[in-house]
Design a protein around this motif. Structure first.
Motif, PDB file in Angstrom:
ATOM      1  N   ASN A 192       0.816  -1.220   0.000  1.00  0.00           N
ATOM      2  CA  ASN A 192       0.000   0.000   0.000  1.00  0.00           C
ATOM      3  C   ASN A 192       0.849   1.268   0.000  1.00  0.00           C
ATOM      4  O   ASN A 192       0.327   2.362  -0.218  1.00  0.00           O
ATOM      5  N   HIS A 193       2.150   1.113   0.196  1.00  0.00           N
ATOM      6  CA  HIS A 193       3.039   2.267   0.013  1.00  0.00           C
ATOM      7  C   HIS A 193       3.030   2.724  -1.449  1.00  0.00           C
ATOM      8  O   HIS A 193       3.386   3.858  -1.744  1.00  0.00           O
ATOM      9  N   SER A 194       2.635   1.833  -2.360  1.00  0.00           N
ATOM     10  CA  SER A 194       2.590   2.188  -3.786  1.00  0.00           C
ATOM     11  C   SER A 194       1.538   3.260  -4.071  1.00  0.00           C
ATOM     12  O   SER A 194       1.643   3.981  -5.063  1.00  0.00           O
ATOM     13  N   PHE A 222       2.458   5.017   5.815  1.00  0.00           N
ATOM     14  CA  PHE A 222       3.797   5.481   6.186  1.00  0.00           C
ATOM     15  C   PHE A 222       4.333   4.628   7.326  1.00  0.00           C
ATOM     16  O   PHE A 222       3.572   3.968   8.038  1.00  0.00           O
ATOM     17  N   ASP A 223       5.664   4.622   7.431  1.00  0.00           N
ATOM     18  CA  ASP A 223       6.348   3.835   8.465  1.00  0.00           C
ATOM     19  C   ASP A 223       7.138   4.763   9.389  1.00  0.00           C
ATOM     20  O   ASP A 223       7.721   5.749   8.931  1.00  0.00           O
ATOM     21  N   ILE A 224       7.173   4.415  10.672  1.00  0.00           N
ATOM     22  CA  ILE A 224       7.990   5.127  11.667  1.00  0.00           C
ATOM     23  C   ILE A 224       8.590   4.089  12.627  1.00  0.00           C
ATOM     24  O   ILE A 224       8.043   2.986  12.770  1.00  0.00           O
ATOM     25  N   LYS A 279       2.536  -9.270  11.735  1.00  0.00           N
ATOM     26  CA  LYS A 279       2.656  -7.952  12.359  1.00  0.00           C
ATOM     27  C   LYS A 279       3.661  -7.037  11.671  1.00  0.00           C
ATOM     28  O   LYS A 279       4.774  -7.443  11.358  1.00  0.00           O
ATOM     29  N   ASP A 280       3.254  -5.799  11.487  1.00  0.00           N
ATOM     30  CA  ASP A 280       4.102  -4.781  10.869  1.00  0.00           C
ATOM     31  C   ASP A 280       3.926  -3.516  11.713  1.00  0.00           C
ATOM     32  O   ASP A 280       3.270  -2.560  11.307  1.00  0.00           O
ATOM     33  N   GLY A 281       4.522  -3.541  12.906  1.00  0.00           N
ATOM     34  CA  GLY A 281       4.241  -2.531  13.921  1.00  0.00           C
ATOM     35  C   GLY A 281       4.707  -1.123  13.594  1.00  0.00           C
ATOM     36  O   GLY A 281       4.332  -0.171  14.261  1.00  0.00           O
ATOM     37  N   MET A 282       5.535  -0.960  12.556  1.00  0.00           N
ATOM     38  CA  MET A 282       6.026   0.372  12.158  1.00  0.00           C
ATOM     39  C   MET A 282       5.040   1.096  11.235  1.00  0.00           C
ATOM     40  O   MET A 282       5.234   2.252  10.899  1.00  0.00           O
ATOM     41  N   HIS A 283       3.982   0.401  10.806  1.00  0.00           N
ATOM     42  CA  HIS A 283       3.195   0.783   9.630  1.00  0.00           C
ATOM     43  C   HIS A 283       1.808   1.324  10.023  1.00  0.00           C
ATOM     44  O   HIS A 283       1.081   0.696  10.791  1.00  0.00           O
ATOM     45  N   PHE A 284       1.449   2.484   9.462  1.00  0.00           N
ATOM     46  CA  PHE A 284       0.098   3.049   9.608  1.00  0.00           C
ATOM     47  C   PHE A 284      -0.437   3.340   8.217  1.00  0.00           C
ATOM     48  O   PHE A 284       0.288   3.908   7.388  1.00  0.00           O
TER      49      PHE A 284
END
Ligand code: ZN
Length: 282
Positions: free
Chosen positions: A222-224, A229-231, A272-277
């Motif tokens: 979905n970054h495409s 965004f990731d933090i 899980k992709d805990g950096m991702h919103f």
């Protein structure tokens, strides 16, 4: 002595490191690269110098003892102000994993197509970017914008191997995502949670999901679309448990507000992709 959250040491990157570096500079300690948010050898030497001046063991790690002395000298770094929860009940409560939102579904590629527009693409992997795609037909020019996020001004950007400061706070994202991302960061700030974001790791990035090489639409990240965004990636890496409250880089306190603002958290994915919103509704 007060109790403090985590220690800061070599290898750490983020706004908390910048605050420490600014404090050391204010103490008259020379820091080779300035307050760049990157705790490298120069910062370690600077911490050692501080420790020596204060009569502390010189190991180059900024931990509770150093913080306690520094606070007396005007050091302010929110992550070091709050004591670790002490009673069993408080610990239990603080370590709680955020509930899945009742109001949101995880956005699928079909939903992202509907919300942000479908595009054609071709798969263009390189050795360093094995998931890279190229989006065709001018979709990027029509859809992706550069938008300022005031809370990201001077944030550490860790998208490349050399971290840099985001002097203008600008991100590249979908034009419909821009106001939503701005609203989310404003809501986090209004709740006093801005400092939970240690560094930024990117938004628009045309690629397949990490680890996949089959260029089907269902494998598009979905970054495409520039809607995610990731933090704090190091502390919340894909497939690993996310950082718990009290640990450096924890994002759990940000999740409820994110859900209220229409963002789904990657920590709620099956893998899980805990950096991702990412935006789940407009
Ligand atoms: Zn992501």
């Amino acid at each position: 002595m007060a109790s403090y959250y985590y220690e800061l040491k070599r290898g750490h990157i983020g706004t908390d490191v910048r605050r420490l570096q600014n404090f050391l500079i204010d103490q008259g300690i020379d820091l080779q690269f300035g307050a760049d948010g990157d705790f490298g050898p120069a910062t370690r030497s600077a911490v050692k110098e501080f420790q020596q001046t204060q009569g502390l063991p010189t190991n180059g790690v900024f931990a509770s003892e150093e913080a306690a002395v520094a606070v007396g000298l005007g050091y302010r770094n929110t992550c070091f102000q709050e004591p670790i929860p002490r009673t069993p009940f408080e610990i239990q409560d603080a370590l709680k994993f955020p509930k899945k939102p009742a109001n949101l579904q995880r956005p699928t590629q079909r939903i992202s197509d509907e919300l942000f527009g479908e595009f054609r693409f071709r798969y263009t992997p390189t050795p360093s970017s094995p998931q890279r795609i190229e989006i065709l037909d001018g979709w990027v020019a029509d859809s992706i914008v550069t938008a300022p996020v005031s809370q990201l001004v001077n944030m550490v950007d860790r998208q490349s191997s050399t971290p840099r400061l985001m002097t203008s706070g600008e991100i590249r994202c979908h034009r419909l995502a821009a106001p939503r991302i701005q609203a989310l960061f404003a809501a986090w700030e209004a709740a006093g949670l801005s400092d939970r974001v240690l560094y930024y790791v990117g938004c628009f990035n045309p690629r397949l999901k990490r680890g996949t090489t089959n260029p089907s639409r269902s494998n598009l990240s979905n970054h495409s679309w520039g809607s995610a965004f990731d933090i704090n990636s190091q502390e919340n890496w894909i497939g690993r448990p996310d950082a718990v409250i009290g640990a450096r880089g924890c994002l759990r306190e940000l999740v409820r507000i994110a859900n209220e603002e229409g963002f789904y958290w990657g920590g709620h994915f099956g893998n899980k992709d805990g950096m991702h919103f990412e935006i789940a509704e407009l």
